[in-house]
Design a protein around this motif. Structure first.
Motif, mmCIF file in Angstrom:
data_model
loop_
_atom_site.group_PDB
_atom_site.id
_atom_site.type_symbol
_atom_site.label_atom_id
_atom_site.label_comp_id
_atom_site.label_asym_id
_atom_site.label_seq_id
_atom_site.Cartn_x
_atom_site.Cartn_y
_atom_site.Cartn_z
ATOM 1 N N ALA A 311 3.149 7.480 -8.266
ATOM 2 C CA ALA A 311 4.400 8.034 -7.739
ATOM 3 C C ALA A 311 4.386 8.127 -6.221
ATOM 4 O O ALA A 311 4.544 9.196 -5.633
ATOM 5 N N ILE A 312 4.142 6.975 -5.593
ATOM 6 C CA ILE A 312 4.210 6.918 -4.137
ATOM 7 C C ILE A 312 4.981 5.662 -3.763
ATOM 8 O O ILE A 312 5.045 4.711 -4.525
ATOM 9 N N ARG A 313 5.571 5.687 -2.571
ATOM 10 C CA ARG A 313 6.308 4.522 -2.107
ATOM 11 C C ARG A 313 6.170 4.467 -0.609
ATOM 12 O O ARG A 313 6.357 5.491 0.030
ATOM 13 N N PRO A 314 5.794 3.358 -0.008
ATOM 14 C CA PRO A 314 5.439 2.086 -0.631
ATOM 15 C C PRO A 314 4.102 2.190 -1.363
ATOM 16 O O PRO A 314 3.300 3.049 -1.043
ATOM 17 N N GLY A 315 3.901 1.290 -2.310
ATOM 18 C CA GLY A 315 2.643 1.236 -3.026
ATOM 19 C C GLY A 315 2.793 1.610 -4.480
ATOM 20 O O GLY A 315 1.806 1.766 -5.194
ATOM 21 N N HIS A 316 4.033 1.728 -4.947
ATOM 22 C CA HIS A 316 4.293 2.242 -6.288
ATOM 23 C C HIS A 316 3.559 1.495 -7.408
ATOM 24 O O HIS A 316 2.885 2.102 -8.229
ATOM 25 N N PRO A 317 3.636 0.127 -7.471
ATOM 26 C CA PRO A 317 3.094 -0.521 -8.670
ATOM 27 C C PRO A 317 1.570 -0.708 -8.680
ATOM 28 O O PRO A 317 1.073 -1.633 -9.327
ATOM 29 N N VAL A 318 0.836 0.160 -8.032
ATOM 30 C CA VAL A 318 -0.628 0.043 -8.011
ATOM 31 C C VAL A 318 -1.198 0.023 -9.428
ATOM 32 O O VAL A 318 -0.715 0.738 -10.304
ATOM 33 N N GLY A 335 1.886 -6.468 -3.593
ATOM 34 C CA GLY A 335 1.959 -7.603 -2.677
ATOM 35 C C GLY A 335 2.670 -7.314 -1.368
ATOM 36 O O GLY A 335 2.318 -7.870 -0.325
ATOM 37 N N TYR A 336 3.669 -6.445 -1.395
ATOM 38 C CA TYR A 336 4.383 -6.190 -0.137
ATOM 39 C C TYR A 336 3.395 -5.692 0.914
ATOM 40 O O TYR A 336 2.602 -4.774 0.644
ATOM 41 N N PRO A 337 3.425 -6.293 2.096
ATOM 42 C CA PRO A 337 2.391 -6.002 3.089
ATOM 43 C C PRO A 337 2.198 -4.525 3.450
ATOM 44 O O PRO A 337 1.065 -4.086 3.608
ATOM 45 N N VAL A 338 3.283 -3.758 3.548
ATOM 46 C CA VAL A 338 3.109 -2.340 3.890
ATOM 47 C C VAL A 338 2.487 -1.611 2.704
ATOM 48 O O VAL A 338 1.569 -0.792 2.855
ATOM 49 N N SER A 339 2.967 -1.949 1.497
ATOM 50 C CA SER A 339 2.401 -1.340 0.286
ATOM 51 C C SER A 339 0.920 -1.664 0.205
ATOM 52 O O SER A 339 0.101 -0.815 -0.161
ATOM 53 N N CYS A 340 0.593 -2.891 0.547
ATOM 54 C CA CYS A 340 -0.789 -3.359 0.491
ATOM 55 C C CYS A 340 -1.676 -2.566 1.457
ATOM 56 O O CYS A 340 -2.698 -2.004 1.070
ATOM 57 N N GLY A 403 11.273 -0.528 4.955
ATOM 58 C CA GLY A 403 11.051 -1.703 4.116
ATOM 59 C C GLY A 403 9.569 -1.949 3.869
ATOM 60 O O GLY A 403 8.769 -1.930 4.802
ATOM 61 N N ALA A 404 9.203 -2.187 2.598
ATOM 62 C CA ALA A 404 7.793 -2.398 2.256
ATOM 63 C C ALA A 404 7.292 -3.750 2.736
ATOM 64 O O ALA A 404 6.091 -4.017 2.729
ATOM 65 N N GLY A 405 8.225 -4.626 3.182
ATOM 66 C CA GLY A 405 7.809 -5.928 3.682
ATOM 67 C C GLY A 405 7.711 -5.962 5.196
ATOM 68 O O GLY A 405 7.409 -7.011 5.775
HETATM 69 O O1 MOO Z 1 6.403 0.775 -4.011
HETATM 70 MO MO1 MOO Z 1 6.827 -0.687 -3.265
HETATM 71 O O2 MOO Z 1 5.237 -0.458 -2.671
HETATM 72 O O3 MOO Z 1 7.783 0.405 -2.160
HETATM 73 O O4 MOO Z 1 7.455 -1.562 -1.998
#
Ligand code: MOO
Ligand SMILES: Nc1nc2c(c(=O)[nH]1)N[C@H]1C(S)=C(S)[C@@H](COP(=O)(O)OP(=O)(O)OC[C@H]3O[C@@H](n4cnc5c(N)ncnc54)[C@H](O)[C@@H]3O)O[C@H]1N2
Length: 676
Positions: A311-318, A335-340, A403-405
């Motif tokens: 339950a965090i964003r960016p990084g949600h689908p960990v 994959g999104y660079p900021v999420s990464c 933006g997560a990208g």
């Molecule tokens: O959760 Mo995603 O990591 O916002 O873009």
């Protein structure tokens, strides 16, 4: 992601479904992600690692000292030898018995004969003190006397106390004493101390080996891109570079794998191998719910899936899990660079720290006022990147792109503000806590600009760095800048607001919006506004009158932007109803975004500055020269912080560079228009 055919064309959705049925690729596919709170996700991972015995600090390996910098001690280090190892002279001079010197004064000096057994014997700094001596008189405090018969004496005019100018044995380190604790990161001076007390090697924790596996058929290396260019759909792979560099910075040993295409079996086999030779496996991308997002299924097949969706964003689908064979933990990094990069900070850094026996680094925290309203996130805690500056008495945090990208949002970020899920969000002016990426002292030398953006501000920023100032610029449009000054959020605001009634720029707006704030209005430059059109101007657009044409699609700027004010003024003069301009409702926030919309072919024209058209090699129909000023509250105008900025604007160098750019006029650069 979608499947691609061998020739590169995309499969349609229905083709996808059929293909998946044919290949059986939909096995174990999960279409939903959970919203597991961060501490619960961590709890599951730690429990799994504890039960397999991998939630422990790593054992030590013995390393020569000159390879040990930055490594972490695996055990306490006790001095093997004392340092100094004998009583040593601290000065060049004469070793003496202090008792022999008592009573010497200027009026009745004492003479001591020089000889190996005393009462005076010459020593250099660092030499051992003779056993009969207990003090040293430095040479400048003695007079050398040569006797006719050949003997030598010193004459002294003051006595010395016992142990004067002697470094006693063990002054620095005494054998058996604790020199360094365990779980301590070695600095250059520590290595000196280790050698000084007799250690040729040191036991440091083995570095955690971390496999970084980038996946994605759309990925190309930056080298390939530099050679062959990019096709639509190609993405330059750099997440593995970021992750590997983070791992190295945190004390791990990364292996950067070559790109693995989106192929379930190939990714699974790469993961299986990596899990045997590494302490941690990171699979990048393929973490969410797309048709080729395999990570969670692979983890389920090779081991235990603990978490899919935090339950965090960016990084949600960990994805968090373990691979059965050696109980190796595995993280599916979005994959999104900021999420990464944030997943690296949130999960990988604490893991590496734990294995190294370190407590994770805490970022310095400051309280700040948020400059813009942030709506409440729904089911996830949001990590908002912000720039931070001190404006007068207040510390102000300005949110960057969410933006997560947008990797540059992390490049520019001074810190992170966490907005808790299910909260009401934060209002402009509300207090927040910022976890800083930088030293707080850097915040104090930051000049905060909020207002209309212009390329010249970037150039100014570059020059300011030479004067030890950081320049933080947020684009809020001209009116947004004045509002920010009113709230006390910025040191200055770039503005180009035309007053239709007088043809004058900015002054009437300042009087209206900042009635009680003494300000100085200084011209930055004048710049050409006009219509940005496709190369060759295929629609034959000549001026704003053409915006009423049925076949002309326009892209607008946001309300409050000076360019928008300019457009509205001229539309009214021309008697064109905004409703008759196709695309009037479509708003962009920067000149460059307008130019990109034109370049993409989505629209035929937009109002903007020549520099933006030039940057994307578009055509430009000049229309009006406008004045772009800096609005500076008096209190900041007089502050030391901003002086280098004024020096630059009023000096020759910046002017020369801006003059070179198309569409700018620096005749009035640095002129004070008015003080209000
Ligand atoms: O959760 Mo995603 O990591 O916002 O873009
Ligand atoms: N239907 C749903 N779609 C998405 C969801 C969702 O919950 N349901 N979550 C979104 C969120 S949030 C994120 S974050 C991303 C995570 O995506 P994946 O981990 O599956 O990664 P991809 O889709 O393959 O890539 C996303 C994006 O990042 C670029 N990328 C990937 N790898 C690299 C790399 N090594 N270097 C640079 N850039 C990379 C990739 O090309 C894409 O642009 O999913 C959302 N979708």
């Amino acid at each position: 992601m979608v499947y691609t055919r061998a020739n590169g064309s995309r499969w349609s959705y229905s083709e996808n479904v059929i293909r998946k049925k044919e290949t059986g690729m939909s096995r174990n596919r999960k279409f939903y992600l959970e919203d597991i709170p961060l501490d619960e996700a961590w709890r599951r991972l730690i429990m799994a690692m504890e039960s397999s015995g991998s939630w422990v600090a790593f054992p030590g390996e013995e390393l020569p000292l000159d390879e040990a910098l930055g490594r972490v001690t695996a055990a306490p280090v006790w001095a093997a030898l004392s340092s100094p190892g004998y009583h040593a002279s601290a000065m060049d001079g004469y070793a003496v018995r202090s008792a022999d010197t008592i009573g010497a004064t200027e009026t009745s000096p004492k003479r001591l004969r020089i000889g190996p057994e005393g009462p005076a014997s010459y020593v250099d700094t660092g030499d051992p003190i003779p056993s009969w001596a207990d003090a040293v008189i430095q040479i400048e405090h003695t007079q050398h006397i040569e006797e006719e018969v050949g003997g030598e004496l010193i004459e002294i005019q003051a006595g010395v106390a016992p142990w004067t100018a002697i470094r006693p044995m063990g002054e620095d380190m005494v054998a058996t004493e604790l020199v360094l604790p365990a779980n301590y990161r070695l600095k250059p001076v520590d290595l000196g101390a280790l050698a000084g007390c007799g250690h040729a090697t040191v036991s440091v924790r083995r570095r955690p080996r971390v496999a970084v596996i980038p996946t994605g058929t759309e990925l190309v290396t930056v080298e390939q891109a530099a050679q062959a260019g990019l096709k639509t759909g190609d993405i330059i792979e750099y997440n593995s570079l970021v992750l590997a560099s983070q791992i190295r910075e945190w004390g791990g040993l990364p292996t950067r794998y070559p790109i693995v295409a989106d192929d379930y079996e190939r990714i699974r086999e790469t993961v299986r191998e990596a899990a045997v030779t590494h302490d941690l496996v990171l699979v990048n991308a393929g973490s969410s719910a797309g048709s080729e997002d395999f990570t969670s299924s692979i983890v389920e097949e090779l081991g235990t899936l603990l978490v899919h969706g935090v339950a965090i964003r960016p990084g949600h689908p960990v994805v968090l899990g373990t691979v059965t064979e050696r109980h190796t933990p595995i993280i599916g990094v979005p994959g999104y660079p900021v999420s990464c990069a944030l997943t690296g900070e949130i999960f990988v850094e604490p893991l590496i720290s734990h294995w190294l026996g370190l407590t994770p680094r805490e970022k310095p925290k400051v309280k700040a006022t948020i400059s813009r309203k942030l709506l409440s996130p729904m089911g996830e805690d949001e990590w908002v990147r912000v720039t931070v500056g001190r404006v007068g008495e207040r510390t102000v945090a300005a949110p960057l792109s969410r933006g997560a990208g947008v990797i540059t949002s992390l490049v520019r970020a001074d810190g992170i503000v966490r907005i808790p899920r299910f909260s009401e969000g934060v209002d402009a002016g509300q207090d927040v806590t910022v976890e800083l990426y930088r030293d707080p002292s850097e915040i104090d030398r930051t000049i905060v600009h909020i207002g209309s953006h212009d390329l010249c501000l970037d150039i100014l920023s570059q020059y300011l760095a030479d004067s030890g100032r950081r320049f933080s610029s947020s684009n809020a449009g001209s009116l947004g800048g004045l509002m920010a000054l009113r709230r006390g959020d910025a040191h200055l605001a770039g503005s180009h607001l035309l007053d239709p009634a007088t043809g004058e720029y900015n002054i009437s707006y300042i009087k209206q919006y900042l009635p009680n704030l003494p300000v100085v209005l200084m011209t930055f430059m004048q710049r050409e506004q006009g219509l940005i059109v496709a190369p060759g101007n295929p629609k034959g657009i000549k001026g704003l009158a053409d915006l009423a044409r049925d076949d002309v699609r326009y892209v607008n700027r946001q309300r409050g932007a000076g360019t928008r004010v300019l457009l509205d003024y001229h539309l009214e003069k021309l008697g064109i109803e905004p409703g008759n301009v196709k695309g009037y409702q479509r708003e962009e926030y920067t000149h460059l975004a307008v130019a990109v919309a034109v370049q993409s072919g989505a629209v035929d024209c937009g109002l903007g500055i020549a520099a933006a058209a030039h940057a994307l090699r578009l055509d430009f129909i000049p229309f009006e020269k406008e004045r772009y000023d800096l609005v500076i509250p008096r209190i900041h105008y007089d502050s030391d912080l901003l002086q280098p900025l004024f020096d630059l604007i009023q000096g020759p160098n910046l002017r020369r560079v801006v003059d070179e750019l198309p569409g700018y006029d620096t005749t009035h650069m640095g002129d004070i228009v008015i003080e209000l």
